[in-house]
Design a protein around this motif. Structure first.
Motif, mmCIF file in Angstrom:
data_model
loop_
_atom_site.group_PDB
_atom_site.id
_atom_site.type_symbol
_atom_site.label_atom_id
_atom_site.label_comp_id
_atom_site.label_asym_id
_atom_site.label_seq_id
_atom_site.Cartn_x
_atom_site.Cartn_y
_atom_site.Cartn_z
ATOM 1 N N ARG A 33 8.867 -0.615 -9.992
ATOM 2 C CA ARG A 33 8.064 0.292 -10.808
ATOM 3 C C ARG A 33 8.798 0.520 -12.118
ATOM 4 N NH1 ARG A 33 7.559 4.530 -7.573
ATOM 5 N NH2 ARG A 33 5.504 3.949 -6.778
ATOM 6 N N SER A 165 6.149 -7.256 -6.014
ATOM 7 C CA SER A 165 5.126 -6.240 -5.799
ATOM 8 C C SER A 165 5.403 -5.149 -6.826
ATOM 9 C CB SER A 165 5.198 -5.678 -4.373
ATOM 10 O OG SER A 165 4.227 -4.671 -4.182
ATOM 11 N N HIS A 167 4.438 -2.156 -9.898
ATOM 12 C CA HIS A 167 3.629 -1.131 -10.541
ATOM 13 C C HIS A 167 4.146 -1.016 -11.965
ATOM 14 C CE1 HIS A 167 2.365 3.413 -10.743
ATOM 15 N NE2 HIS A 167 1.669 2.640 -11.571
ATOM 16 N N ARG A 183 -0.996 -2.779 -11.104
ATOM 17 C CA ARG A 183 -0.460 -2.853 -9.738
ATOM 18 C C ARG A 183 -0.860 -4.209 -9.185
ATOM 19 N NH1 ARG A 183 0.747 2.444 -7.545
ATOM 20 N NH2 ARG A 183 -0.028 4.101 -8.919
ATOM 21 N N ALA A 202 -4.660 -4.561 -7.654
ATOM 22 C CA ALA A 202 -5.202 -3.338 -7.053
ATOM 23 C C ALA A 202 -6.685 -3.154 -7.320
ATOM 24 C CB ALA A 202 -4.431 -2.127 -7.572
ATOM 25 N N ASN A 203 -7.266 -4.027 -8.162
ATOM 26 C CA ASN A 203 -8.675 -3.889 -8.536
ATOM 27 C C ASN A 203 -9.618 -4.701 -7.656
ATOM 28 O OD1 ASN A 203 -7.973 -2.236 -10.778
ATOM 29 N ND2 ASN A 203 -7.419 -4.064 -11.930
ATOM 30 N N LYS A 373 -7.337 -7.424 5.691
ATOM 31 C CA LYS A 373 -6.642 -6.925 4.501
ATOM 32 C C LYS A 373 -5.151 -7.274 4.542
ATOM 33 C CE LYS A 373 -9.727 -3.272 2.935
ATOM 34 N NZ LYS A 373 -10.919 -3.731 3.655
ATOM 35 N N ARG A 394 -3.651 -4.240 -0.794
ATOM 36 C CA ARG A 394 -3.875 -2.842 -1.147
ATOM 37 C C ARG A 394 -4.669 -2.781 -2.439
ATOM 38 N NH1 ARG A 394 1.587 0.476 -0.815
ATOM 39 N NH2 ARG A 394 0.056 2.159 -0.922
ATOM 40 N N PHE A 395 -5.966 -2.520 -2.308
ATOM 41 C CA PHE A 395 -6.846 -2.396 -3.470
ATOM 42 C C PHE A 395 -6.947 -0.916 -3.829
ATOM 43 C CE2 PHE A 395 -9.093 -6.290 -1.489
ATOM 44 C CZ PHE A 395 -8.174 -7.158 -2.067
ATOM 45 N N THR A 396 -5.831 -0.375 -4.267
ATOM 46 C CA THR A 396 -5.734 1.083 -4.448
ATOM 47 C C THR A 396 -6.696 1.609 -5.502
ATOM 48 O OG1 THR A 396 -3.859 0.694 -5.940
ATOM 49 C CG2 THR A 396 -3.349 1.240 -3.665
ATOM 50 N N ASN A 397 -7.050 0.795 -6.494
ATOM 51 C CA ASN A 397 -7.961 1.270 -7.540
ATOM 52 C C ASN A 397 -9.411 1.302 -7.073
ATOM 53 O OD1 ASN A 397 -5.735 1.512 -9.152
ATOM 54 N ND2 ASN A 397 -6.156 -0.304 -10.391
ATOM 55 N N GLU A 399 -10.046 2.643 -3.989
ATOM 56 C CA GLU A 399 -10.078 3.710 -2.994
ATOM 57 C C GLU A 399 -10.657 4.984 -3.592
ATOM 58 O OE1 GLU A 399 -6.056 4.035 -1.693
ATOM 59 O OE2 GLU A 399 -6.041 2.027 -0.775
#
Length: 400
Positions: A33, A165, A167, A183, A202-203, A373, A394-397, A399
């Motif tokens: 990060r 990985s 950010h 991400r 993440a999208n 996933k 992880r498609f966090t955006n 969620e």
């Protein structure tokens, strides 16, 4: 949380040529990060020995360095660098971070990004004999959405890769220049930018890349590795298409990208896009195919764009692998894809390339399973071995 199976994380042992240590069952993963420069610096610092060893042993780099010393080569390098500083200054900062962290010269890392653009700068009139080997297979059915890929590269790349990985939190200065928060996770060859292999963001994007070899390249335009690095920022397919078109310059060399996009409603679409230099305009040539009722299958030759390609092993291998793939039943599920990716039925070229004498090796195979996933990474044939690492998609955006 990341799940690892049988990980052999021995970074200090991964130096040395693949002939000395053989195929290591190891997938180094680094979690990062920070700003572009900070993330690059931490990659370089962590994998310094791996990057230095790759630079020392990668034979093609010697050719790049030789061309860099010619007037035409140096001119192409300087023009390309100047254009990338204007278009993607934050990725230049990221590369500078890797160089500083690994304590290697920046120009060497930039030559790796230029690849065949600089290698052929003085001989575009000579029929090239390129070599390559990635194979990608994707399906989207009522029950499955799977993308499988063999990551094939020159033999020096075996044991010389890692997964980022990341950010990315851009600095205010980088934001003013167009940088956005990112991400993503991507397999990376040592010293290379993320994006030109396989990974996800993440999208809702999972992707794999196939190197393609148009005969005539465009020195000074955008190297494909910068475009695929930018692809990690894509929010949806339309955004990805805009990145691939690269208005203002266009791509300098060739590739195709295989994508499965998921949206917030878990609707999935699968695409292949072939990308090539447009010699008559300042944008890329692209051909988009959306797959609905047939599997996506792509190797290292253009299947739809009509242009002159190189001769040699990259085309011969692609034809042989396509022939081997189509001898299997049409893939319906993950097991089918893993069986095809493991094919070694031919004497000349394999889908899973593990011949001792081969210049090109399958350094890893990846299987993206959208229902589970997961992104599974295999070092050996995926139909007869366990994955060495299993990373969550992880498609966090997307969620709520």
């Amino acid at each position: 949380m990341y799940l690892f199976l049988n990980v052999v994380a021995v970074l200090t042992v991964l130096g040395g040529t693949c002939e000395q240590i053989g195929r290591r069952r190891a997938v180094p993963v680094i979690y990062l990060r920070g700003s572009h420069y900070e993330v690059g610096y931490d990659v370089g610092r962590t994998f310094s020995s791996l990057i230095k060893d790759f630079i020392d042993t990668y034979a093609n780099l010697r050719d790049f360095e030789k061309e860099y010393k010619t007037d035409a080569g140096r001119n192409a390098y300087e023009i390309t660098l100047a254009n990338m500083k204007k278009k993607y200054p934050f990725y230049i900062n990221e590369m500078q971070g890797v160089a500083d962290g690994a304590k290697v010269p920046f120009n060497v890392l930039f030559l790796l990004q230029m690849d065949d653009i600089i290698e052929t700068i003085n001989e575009n009139h000579i029929p090239r004999q390129d070599t390559g080997g990635c194979s990608s297979i994707g399906i989207h059915t009522a029950h499955d959405a799977i993308l499988g890929h063999t990551e094939d590269a020159f033999h020096e790349t075996l044991n010389h890769f890692y997964i980022m990985s990341a950010h990315i939190i851009p600095t205010e200065e980088d934001k003013k220049l167009g940088a956005v928060e990112e991400r993503f996770a991507s397999l990376c060859y040592a010293g290379h930018m993320p994006g030109y292999t396989m990974g996800f963001n993440a999208n809702g994007l999972v992707f794999s890349i196939n190197t393609l070899s148009p005969l005539i390249l465009k020195p000074g335009s955008t190297p494909r590795t910068f475009i695929t690095r930018a692809l990690l920022t894509a929010k949806n397919f339309d955004d990805a298409e805009k990145i691939l078109l690269d208005e203002g310059l266009g791509v300098a060399n060739g590739f195709s990208v295989n994508m499965i996009w998921s949206d917030i409603n878990n609707v999935r679409k699968i695409y292949n896009v072939e990308v090539a230099p447009d010699l008559t305009s300042n944008r890329s040539l692209i051909n988009v195919k959306h797959f609905e009722n047939e599997p996506l299958i792509h190797t290292n030759k253009y299947l739809r764009l009509q242009l002159k390609e190189v001769n040699g092993p990259i085309i011969d291998s692609s034809n042989a692998r396509l022939e081997a793939i189509y001898k299997h039943r049409s893939p319906k599920n993950r097991d089918d894809i893993q069986n095809i990716l493991s094919d070694t039925s031919r004497q000349d070229f394999h889908v899973f390339q593990d011949q001792k004498e081969s210049v090109i090796k399958t350094i890893a195979a990846g299987v993206f399973d959208l229902e589970k996933k997961t992104w599974s990474i295999y070092i050996n044939k995926p139909n007869s071995s366990e994955p060495i690492a299993v990373l969550p998609l992880r498609f966090t955006n997307l969620e709520n």
